[in-house]
Write a protein that holds these residues in place. Structure first.
Motif, PDB file in Angstrom:
ATOM      1  N   ALA A 374       0.874  -1.085  -0.065  1.00  0.00           N
ATOM      2  CA  ALA A 374      -0.215  -0.145  -0.067  1.00  0.00           C
ATOM      3  C   ALA A 374       0.918   1.248   0.069  1.00  0.00           C
ATOM      4  O   ALA A 374       0.598   2.365  -0.638  1.00  0.00           O
ATOM      5  N   THR A 377       1.741   1.867  -3.301  1.00  0.00           N
ATOM      6  CA  THR A 377       0.806   2.315  -4.348  1.00  0.00           C
ATOM      7  C   THR A 377       0.247   3.586  -4.132  1.00  0.00           C
ATOM      8  O   THR A 377       0.388   4.449  -5.082  1.00  0.00           O
ATOM      9  N   LEU A 378       0.168   4.001  -2.868  1.00  0.00           N
ATOM     10  CA  LEU A 378      -0.549   5.071  -2.365  1.00  0.00           C
ATOM     11  C   LEU A 378       0.560   6.646  -2.066  1.00  0.00           C
ATOM     12  O   LEU A 378       0.123   7.552  -2.057  1.00  0.00           O
ATOM     13  N   ALA A 379       1.530   6.138  -1.688  1.00  0.00           N
ATOM     14  CA  ALA A 379       2.745   6.711  -1.349  1.00  0.00           C
ATOM     15  C   ALA A 379       4.007   6.611  -2.100  1.00  0.00           C
ATOM     16  O   ALA A 379       5.105   6.335  -1.486  1.00  0.00           O
ATOM     17  N   CYS A 686     -10.094  -2.736   2.323  1.00  0.00           N
ATOM     18  CA  CYS A 686      -9.357  -1.242   2.513  1.00  0.00           C
ATOM     19  C   CYS A 686      -8.767  -0.919   3.615  1.00  0.00           C
ATOM     20  O   CYS A 686      -8.348   0.068   3.793  1.00  0.00           O
ATOM     21  N   GLU A 689      -5.277   0.624   3.150  1.00  0.00           N
ATOM     22  CA  GLU A 689      -5.453   2.110   2.469  1.00  0.00           C
ATOM     23  C   GLU A 689      -5.902   2.887   3.652  1.00  0.00           C
ATOM     24  O   GLU A 689      -5.145   4.123   3.687  1.00  0.00           O
ATOM     25  N   VAL A 692      -2.603   3.805   5.521  1.00  0.00           N
ATOM     26  CA  VAL A 692      -1.538   4.750   4.860  1.00  0.00           C
ATOM     27  C   VAL A 692      -1.857   6.175   4.615  1.00  0.00           C
ATOM     28  O   VAL A 692      -1.472   7.073   4.848  1.00  0.00           O
ATOM     29  N   ARG A 693      -3.321   6.125   4.569  1.00  0.00           N
ATOM     30  CA  ARG A 693      -3.814   7.482   4.217  1.00  0.00           C
ATOM     31  C   ARG A 693      -3.793   8.231   5.494  1.00  0.00           C
ATOM     32  O   ARG A 693      -3.658   9.705   5.583  1.00  0.00           O
ATOM     33  N   LEU A 697      -0.342   9.986   4.529  1.00  0.00           N
ATOM     34  CA  LEU A 697      -0.769  11.063   3.778  1.00  0.00           C
ATOM     35  C   LEU A 697      -1.238  12.153   4.680  1.00  0.00           C
ATOM     36  O   LEU A 697      -1.560  13.231   4.422  1.00  0.00           O
ATOM     37  N   GLU A 699      -4.449  12.216   5.593  1.00  0.00           N
ATOM     38  CA  GLU A 699      -5.719  12.821   5.301  1.00  0.00           C
ATOM     39  C   GLU A 699      -6.881  12.410   6.205  1.00  0.00           C
ATOM     40  O   GLU A 699      -7.151  11.416   6.782  1.00  0.00           O
ATOM     41  N   ARG A 702     -11.123   9.080   5.048  1.00  0.00           N
ATOM     42  CA  ARG A 702     -10.412   7.943   4.817  1.00  0.00           C
ATOM     43  C   ARG A 702     -11.703   6.826   3.991  1.00  0.00           C
ATOM     44  O   ARG A 702     -12.739   7.342   4.365  1.00  0.00           O
TER      45      ARG A 702
END
Length: 739
Positions: A374, A377-379, A686, A689, A692-693, A697, A699, A702
């Motif tokens: 993840a 993929t996301l970062a 998920c 995800e 990681v978010r 990140l 965020e 989510r």
């Protein structure tokens, strides 16, 4: 006429005899007679033998009026035997579970050979079990049966009687018998193998060879070690009377000289002052049976010339060299450790790199592997690295840079990576720096007691350093949780200032992403036949048992369920044979892949059940020893009251659950639905995800959690093909009264 005559000579082994006899009488192949020979033992062996004979008609007690030694006792057993095959077992050793069934199957498969050779494992008094380090000659590949000249390397396998099954009529026809004295196996094994018209092998551990702390006959100091010369005289006399065996003389000569050198060099075997005489006799045998042109090992040359003092001098020089080398290596390790400590201190003075993340897993994959994927993929701006111990070199996920623990790169990664992700303990010398984030994923939903609760469970805690554990906890920033139950347990038994992320289990995201094609591919790679019902058997570790032992007779279960069922055995021990219906998956790198391939999970108290429930596939529990497990480990969830599916309290009840179809009946589905709702609220694919978010990140928003009713985990192969079974009544269900 029984299939097997198992012959057990007993002399001063009262502490081990019961375990030995039980290992024979509890075999899944009951077609046997157990001949136990009391070699005039001065302890309670005779009484124990009589007790077993009174309880079980398969036991035949033989009492000798005088001590005849191991060879004489075995001969007495042979005289009483009536089975097709003779199997010798020393009274302090044991047969492995299902060993006789495996031997019987291999004998039938290879056309009733004269001799079948099988493997063994050394079981040490401290609980260690080590398989024979030379299993190559026992491979089952190639034509079988064969003669010794087709596979001459078999003579290098340990020359003992208890790693072979010999056809009784073959033994009687050639008049084979054990001689008196020490090393009686030598003049038995060589003639038997050289004479056999048909030999087969079984590449499987059938005997557990006990390594006693004290009391092993061949490890005691005695002049009886000189019997070895008489035994080789008997071997060469046998060859001399049979010209067709002359071709084996060079190999026998080489083995003899190497055997002499081994006994001579072993400390404590020969009495003080007898080494010179032993070497003089060895030299005489060298010249008596010498075969020109045979290449010998270096130490065997000393036997040739009888260089007693030279031998001792060289051994002393070798010992001095080993000590010097050991001291040098110790000094080199100390220098290297000092350099690494200096390197780490230098790295700690350099800035933390926000674009670096390092991952580690005690199991080799799990949540850290899913999170690493993840991250990429996301970062993608963060470069990832994976700390992989040598034993896990095949399990790390592809993609990240691999780092070996204890290297400069390892300490650099720990000192300068912004993100440290692990499911186990951190390096003790790690200094967590400002700007570093430690994410602890743990290893699943806790069923047995964990953390500080183990203070009251010494059998489970063993050598846990609780002070070190709490120091580790103080370095955590986040702890991953799959459900409310886990959150409440972790925050109580692992108290710290971390933040709990109740986001689900990233390792189980694969269950929602996998396709039917993935399931088919995984089943084919495991060898599961098309249309078969695959049951993943994964029992929990028993902390109160020093040696993990089988709790279920998998071969019997496989036979009773028939060819439509296949068992994927992920056990801490060798699962045994089952006519191809038991597949050993102990060393498979991914338990999630095994879950996807399976149509049902069979377990007892393994936390894998919480993961597997997310697949919404049937789960069956076997809780025969619940009281013992709960007393030793302690349990947070009473599985008898809130099981994830059918519950069996015995092996027969377990077979009935699968045979009648109740394992996937309506009641099973109801229990599983309640279990999923409680323990799998966030396993929607998920979880990684969300982590990681939030952590990387930053965020605030989510991905929302997908409700259970809207999730579509990949169905099992059994569900897709809609295998027909007997009608599944919804009322009857063999579960505990607490339901």
């Amino acid at each position: 006429m029984p299939r097997f005559s198992v012959i057990v000579p007993a002399y001063q082994v009262q502490a081990y005899l019961c375990e030995c006899l039980d290992s024979v009488l509890t075999q899944s192949c009951p077609d046997l007679e157990l001949i136990v020979v009391d070699d005039c033992s001065p302890d309670a062996c005779g009484a124990i033998i009589d007790e077993y004979a009174a309880r079980d008609t398969r036991v035949k007690a033989v009492h000798l009026d005088r001590n005849q030694g191991l060879g004489g006792a075995r001969n007495a057993g042979i005289a009483e035997a009536s089975g097709d095959y003779l199997i010798f077992l020393d009274s302090d050793d044991t047969l492995a579970p299902d060993a006789l069934q495996g031997i019987a199957d291999r004998i039938k498969e290879t056309g009733e050979p004269d001799v079948l050779m099988y493997d063994y494992a050394r079981t040490h008094w401290d609980g260690r079990t080590l398989r024979n380090h030379l299993p190559g000659p026992l491979t089952e590949q190639g034509p079988a049966p064969f003669r010794l000249e087709d596979r001459p390397e078999l003579v290098r396998v340990l020359m003992v009687a208890w790693n072979k099954a010999c056809r009784r009529e073959f033994v009687a026809e050639h008049g084979f018998a054990f001689p008196p004295g020490y090393y009686e196996d030598t003049p038995w094994t060589f003639p038997v193998l050289m004479t056999a018209e048909s030999i087969a092998t079984l590449d499987r551990v059938c005997v557990h060879y006990r390594q006693r702390r004290q009391g092993n006959i061949l490890s005691t100091t005695s002049v009886k070690h000189f019997d070895l010369f008489d035994q080789y005289d008997r071997v060469f006399a046998y060859v001399a009377g049979r010209p067709e065996l002359e071709r084996w003389r060079p190999e026998l000569f080489r083995r003899m000289i190497d055997h002499y050198a081994t006994v001579f060099a072993k400390r404590g075997r020969l009495p003080r002052g007898s080494h010179g005489e032993f070497l003089r006799l060895a030299r005489a045998h060298y010249h008596r049976y010498r075969v020109p042109g045979v290449r010998m090992r270096r130490r065997s040359v000393l036997v040739r010339f009888g260089l007693h003092r030279t031998f001792r001098a060289l051994r002393l020089a070798s010992a001095v060299r080993r000590r010097a080398l050991k001291a040098l290596m110790k000094e080199a390790r100390a220098v290297r450790a000092g350099m690494l400590r200096l390197h780490y201190r230098i790295q700690l003075r350099l800035p933390v790199r926000a674009d670096r993340a390092v991952f580690a897993s005690e199991a080799g994959g799990g949540d850290p592997a899913a999170l690493e994927e993840a991250f990429r993929t996301l970062a993608p701006h963060i470069r990832t690295a994976w700390i992989a111990r040598p034993e896990h070199r095949h399990t790390p996920p592809p993609g990240p840079r691999r780092i070996r623990p204890g290297t400069a790169a390892h300490w650099t990664a720990l000192a300068r990576s912004a993100y440290l992700v692990t499911d186990g303990g951190l390096e003790r010398r790690l200094r967590k720096r400002p700007g570093q984030v430690v994410l602890q994923t743990r290893q699943g939903t806790p069923l047995g007691h964990m953390g500080l609760d183990l203070l009251e469970r010494p059998a489970a805690a063993r050598d846990t350093d609780f002070a070190e554990l709490l120091r580790d906890v103080d370095r955590w920033d986040h702890v991953l949780s799959g459900n409310r139950h886990s959150t409440l347990v972790w925050e109580r038994v692992l108290p710290g200032r971390y933040t709990t992320l109740e986001y689900g289990a990233p390792r189980n995201d694969a269950f929602q992403r996998a396709t039917s094609a993935d399931v088919t591919r995984l089943r084919e790679s495991l060898g599961v036949a098309n249309g078969a019902v695959a049951i993943l058997y994964a029992p929990a570790h028993r902390d109160h048992l020093r040696t993990q032992r089988p709790l279920l007779d998998l071969a019997r279960i496989a036979r009773r369920l028939g060819p439509r069922f296949v068992l994927l055995a992920r056990t801490p021990y060798e699962p045994g044979a089952g006519d191809g219906r038991i597949i050993d998956v102990r060393h498979h790198p991914s338990v999630q892949d095994l879950c996807l391939a399976a149509d049902a999970l069979l377990t007892d108290y393994a936390s894998l059940m919480f993961d597997y429930a997310g697949l919404d596939r049937p789960i069956v529990l076997h809780t025969a020893d619940w009281e013992a497990y709960e007393a030793a480990r302690g349990c947070y969830v009473d599985l008898r009251a809130v099981p994830p599916g059918a519950v069996a309290r015995s092996e027969d009840e377990l077979i009935d659950i699968f045979a009648t179809g109740h394992w996937r009946g309506s009641r099973s589905a109801q229990l599983r639905a309640a279990f999923r709702e409680r323990f799998c609220p966030y396993d929607d694919g998920c979880a990684a995800e969300r982590v990681v978010r939030h952590v990387v990140l930053g965020e605030p928003q989510r991905p929302p959690v997908v409700p259970l009713a809207r999730r579509n985990p990949v169905p099992s192969a059994c569900a897709r093909t809609q295998l027909s079974t007997v009608p599944q009544p919804s009322g009857f269900f063999p579960v505990t009264e607490s339901r």
